[in-house]
Scaffold this motif. Structure first.
Motif, mmCIF file in Angstrom:
data_model
loop_
_atom_site.group_PDB
_atom_site.id
_atom_site.type_symbol
_atom_site.label_atom_id
_atom_site.label_comp_id
_atom_site.label_asym_id
_atom_site.label_seq_id
_atom_site.Cartn_x
_atom_site.Cartn_y
_atom_site.Cartn_z
ATOM 1 N N LEU A 15 -7.713 -24.906 -9.432
ATOM 2 C CA LEU A 15 -8.076 -25.016 -10.848
ATOM 3 C C LEU A 15 -7.193 -26.009 -11.572
ATOM 4 O O LEU A 15 -6.183 -26.484 -11.042
ATOM 5 C CB LEU A 15 -7.999 -23.642 -11.512
ATOM 6 C CG LEU A 15 -8.912 -22.559 -10.930
ATOM 7 C CD1 LEU A 15 -8.656 -21.231 -11.623
ATOM 8 C CD2 LEU A 15 -10.374 -22.961 -11.064
ATOM 9 N N ALA A 16 -7.583 -26.299 -12.808
ATOM 10 C CA ALA A 16 -6.833 -27.237 -13.648
ATOM 11 C C ALA A 16 -6.944 -26.795 -15.095
ATOM 12 O O ALA A 16 -7.854 -26.065 -15.475
ATOM 13 C CB ALA A 16 -7.359 -28.664 -13.479
ATOM 14 N N GLY A 17 -5.997 -27.227 -15.904
ATOM 15 C CA GLY A 17 -6.034 -26.944 -17.336
ATOM 16 C C GLY A 17 -5.723 -25.504 -17.655
ATOM 17 O O GLY A 17 -4.814 -24.882 -17.099
ATOM 18 N N ARG A 18 -6.537 -24.929 -18.572
ATOM 19 C CA ARG A 18 -6.296 -23.549 -19.016
ATOM 20 C C ARG A 18 -6.537 -22.547 -17.891
ATOM 21 O O ARG A 18 -5.838 -21.530 -17.796
ATOM 22 C CB ARG A 18 -7.215 -23.235 -20.197
ATOM 23 C CG ARG A 18 -6.998 -21.867 -20.817
ATOM 24 C CD ARG A 18 -7.905 -21.674 -22.009
ATOM 25 N NE ARG A 18 -7.634 -22.658 -23.041
ATOM 26 C CZ ARG A 18 -8.320 -22.727 -24.186
ATOM 27 N NH1 ARG A 18 -9.307 -21.878 -24.413
ATOM 28 N NH2 ARG A 18 -8.014 -23.646 -25.075
ATOM 29 N N ASP A 19 -7.517 -22.799 -17.026
ATOM 30 C CA ASP A 19 -7.767 -21.884 -15.907
ATOM 31 C C ASP A 19 -6.577 -21.843 -14.953
ATOM 32 O O ASP A 19 -6.232 -20.784 -14.418
ATOM 33 C CB ASP A 19 -9.021 -22.324 -15.154
ATOM 34 C CG ASP A 19 -10.268 -22.224 -16.018
ATOM 35 O OD1 ASP A 19 -10.233 -21.469 -17.003
ATOM 36 O OD2 ASP A 19 -11.261 -22.905 -15.704
ATOM 37 N N SER A 28 -11.743 -10.841 -9.737
ATOM 38 C CA SER A 28 -13.103 -11.291 -10.030
ATOM 39 C C SER A 28 -13.098 -12.509 -10.940
ATOM 40 O O SER A 28 -13.885 -13.456 -10.751
ATOM 41 C CB SER A 28 -13.895 -10.147 -10.673
ATOM 42 O OG SER A 28 -13.902 -9.004 -9.838
ATOM 43 N N ASP A 29 -12.218 -12.504 -11.930
ATOM 44 C CA ASP A 29 -12.154 -13.647 -12.853
ATOM 45 C C ASP A 29 -11.723 -14.929 -12.140
ATOM 46 O O ASP A 29 -12.296 -15.998 -12.352
ATOM 47 C CB ASP A 29 -11.182 -13.314 -13.986
ATOM 48 C CG ASP A 29 -11.102 -14.427 -15.007
ATOM 49 O OD1 ASP A 29 -12.119 -14.708 -15.671
ATOM 50 O OD2 ASP A 29 -10.014 -15.047 -15.143
ATOM 51 N N LEU A 30 -10.722 -14.832 -11.282
ATOM 52 C CA LEU A 30 -10.249 -16.028 -10.576
ATOM 53 C C LEU A 30 -11.298 -16.554 -9.602
ATOM 54 O O LEU A 30 -11.490 -17.773 -9.476
ATOM 55 C CB LEU A 30 -8.945 -15.700 -9.837
ATOM 56 C CG LEU A 30 -7.718 -15.442 -10.718
ATOM 57 C CD1 LEU A 30 -6.518 -15.079 -9.866
ATOM 58 C CD2 LEU A 30 -7.408 -16.647 -11.591
ATOM 59 N N VAL A 31 -11.995 -15.654 -8.908
ATOM 60 C CA VAL A 31 -13.031 -16.111 -7.982
ATOM 61 C C VAL A 31 -14.162 -16.802 -8.738
ATOM 62 O O VAL A 31 -14.681 -17.846 -8.306
ATOM 63 C CB VAL A 31 -13.556 -14.921 -7.156
ATOM 64 C CG1 VAL A 31 -14.802 -15.324 -6.362
ATOM 65 C CG2 VAL A 31 -12.483 -14.426 -6.205
ATOM 66 N N ALA A 32 -14.542 -16.252 -9.897
ATOM 67 C CA ALA A 32 -15.595 -16.890 -10.695
ATOM 68 C C ALA A 32 -15.154 -18.267 -11.188
ATOM 69 O O ALA A 32 -15.933 -19.226 -11.188
ATOM 70 C CB ALA A 32 -15.959 -15.993 -11.880
ATOM 71 N N LEU A 81 -15.311 -20.704 -8.201
ATOM 72 C CA LEU A 81 -16.671 -21.050 -7.791
ATOM 73 C C LEU A 81 -17.355 -21.975 -8.794
ATOM 74 O O LEU A 81 -18.172 -22.814 -8.410
ATOM 75 C CB LEU A 81 -17.503 -19.775 -7.616
ATOM 76 C CG LEU A 81 -17.071 -18.857 -6.464
ATOM 77 C CD1 LEU A 81 -17.959 -17.623 -6.412
ATOM 78 C CD2 LEU A 81 -17.122 -19.595 -5.133
ATOM 79 N N HIS A 82 -17.046 -21.844 -10.085
ATOM 80 C CA HIS A 82 -17.666 -22.675 -11.111
ATOM 81 C C HIS A 82 -16.835 -23.900 -11.472
ATOM 82 O O HIS A 82 -17.204 -24.641 -12.381
ATOM 83 C CB HIS A 82 -17.906 -21.849 -12.383
ATOM 84 C CG HIS A 82 -18.950 -20.801 -12.221
ATOM 85 N ND1 HIS A 82 -18.679 -19.548 -11.697
ATOM 86 C CD2 HIS A 82 -20.281 -20.812 -12.495
ATOM 87 C CE1 HIS A 82 -19.795 -18.833 -11.674
ATOM 88 N NE2 HIS A 82 -20.782 -19.568 -12.152
#
Length: 294
Positions: free
Chosen positions: A63-67, A131-135, A138-139
């Motif tokens: 991931l990058a940024g806020r995620d 669940s939040d990290l996997v979503a 994936l997106h």
């Protein structure tokens, strides 16, 4: 580093992480048994805590940024929680043999309540944060703007390097031609007598005939009407009204009007007549009502 070296490095990292997980698994299993988990749940409990740490680490790399910031916070929170539980396991020897009282991780009640809350809330947090990290992973789509910016910077640097001058000295100024005319040499001596100069015959320029502009009248397939005659279709269909008819229409239209509203512009719009007729109708109607005529 070549491919073989990278493979060995990854293999060593997996071995170290596996051994560290085995050490932490012993402590977290005893903690889970102390807070009421059965044998199967206590065996799976270390995967809930340390497994989410591994998942958060992978999400941080993707991931990058806020995620990415969220993934780092989850990784730090679960790392700290695992550290605290392993520390409690080392301080309480009774946890090793599971002889401690059920739900008792510390002698001081507030500390015991906090530790029990921490140990029991980690599985619920793993469900939510996992669940939040996997979503998010994936997106996730890599931003093309960053790659385009890098390519633009490289292109600018390449063009800048190519435009650097190779010569140590600057190019000299261009040589301008001398506008002065050189004198024509005059034949002297025997050249003048041997080669007499004769004037060249004059050459007449051919006469140029001016081209006369020719205009052609545009032909029209439809005969034009005589100017001044208005077609019947363009004439107004409404017949011209007399002064008496205009006054009758104005009386009917302004019967319920107030005196202040009785103006020439209002009558003109209502009756649809010219300004002169509207003023005449206004004066007549005001006189009929006994008002002052402007």
């Amino acid at each position: 580093m070549n491919r073989k070296g990278k493979t060995l490095l990854v293999a060593a990292l997996v071995a170290v992480v596996t051994m560290a997980f085995r050490v932490s698994w012993n402590a977290l299993r005893d903690i889970a048994g102390a807070v009421g988990a059965d044998a199967t749940a206590a065996t799976l409990y270390p995967f809930v805590v340390d497994g989410l740490m591994a998942l958060a680490l992978v999400a941080t790399l993707v991931l990058a940024g806020r995620d990415r910031t969220v993934a780092l916070r989850v990784l730090g929170t679960y790392t700290g929680a695992s550290l605290v539980l392993n520390y409690v396991h080392g301080l309480v020897p009774d946890l090793h043999g599971r002889t401690v009282d059920w739900g008792r991780l510390a002698d001081w009640d507030p500390a015991n309540w906090a530790l029990v809350l921490l140990a029991t809330s980690l599985p619920v947090g793993s469900i939510y944060f996992g669940s939040d990290l996997v979503a998010k992973v994936l997106h996730h789509r890599p931003a093309p703007i960053e790659q385009a910016t890098v390519n633009a910077d490289e292109s600018t640097e390449t063009i800048r390097n190519r435009s650097t001058a190779d010569l140590p000295v600057s190019t000299p100024d261009p040589i301008t031609a001398n506008p002065r005319t050189l004198p024509i040499p005059v034949a002297v001596g025997f050249l003048k007598s041997a080669l007499p100069l004769k004037p060249l015959p004059a050459i007449e320029a051919p006469a140029v005939r001016p081209i006369e502009p020719r205009t052609a009248a545009a032909e029209s397939g439809r005969p034009r009407r005589a100017t001044g005659r208005v077609p019947d279709a363009a004439r107004p269909s409404r017949p011209k009204r007399t002064a008496e008819q205009l006054l009758t229409e104005a009386r009917t239209a302004t019967a319920d009007w107030a005196d202040a509203k009785l103006t020439g512009e209002g009558i003109r719009r209502e009756v649809r007549t010219s300004p002169a007729n509207a003023r005449m109708l206004r004066d007549t109607l005001r006189a009929e009502r006994g008002l002052e005529v402007a």
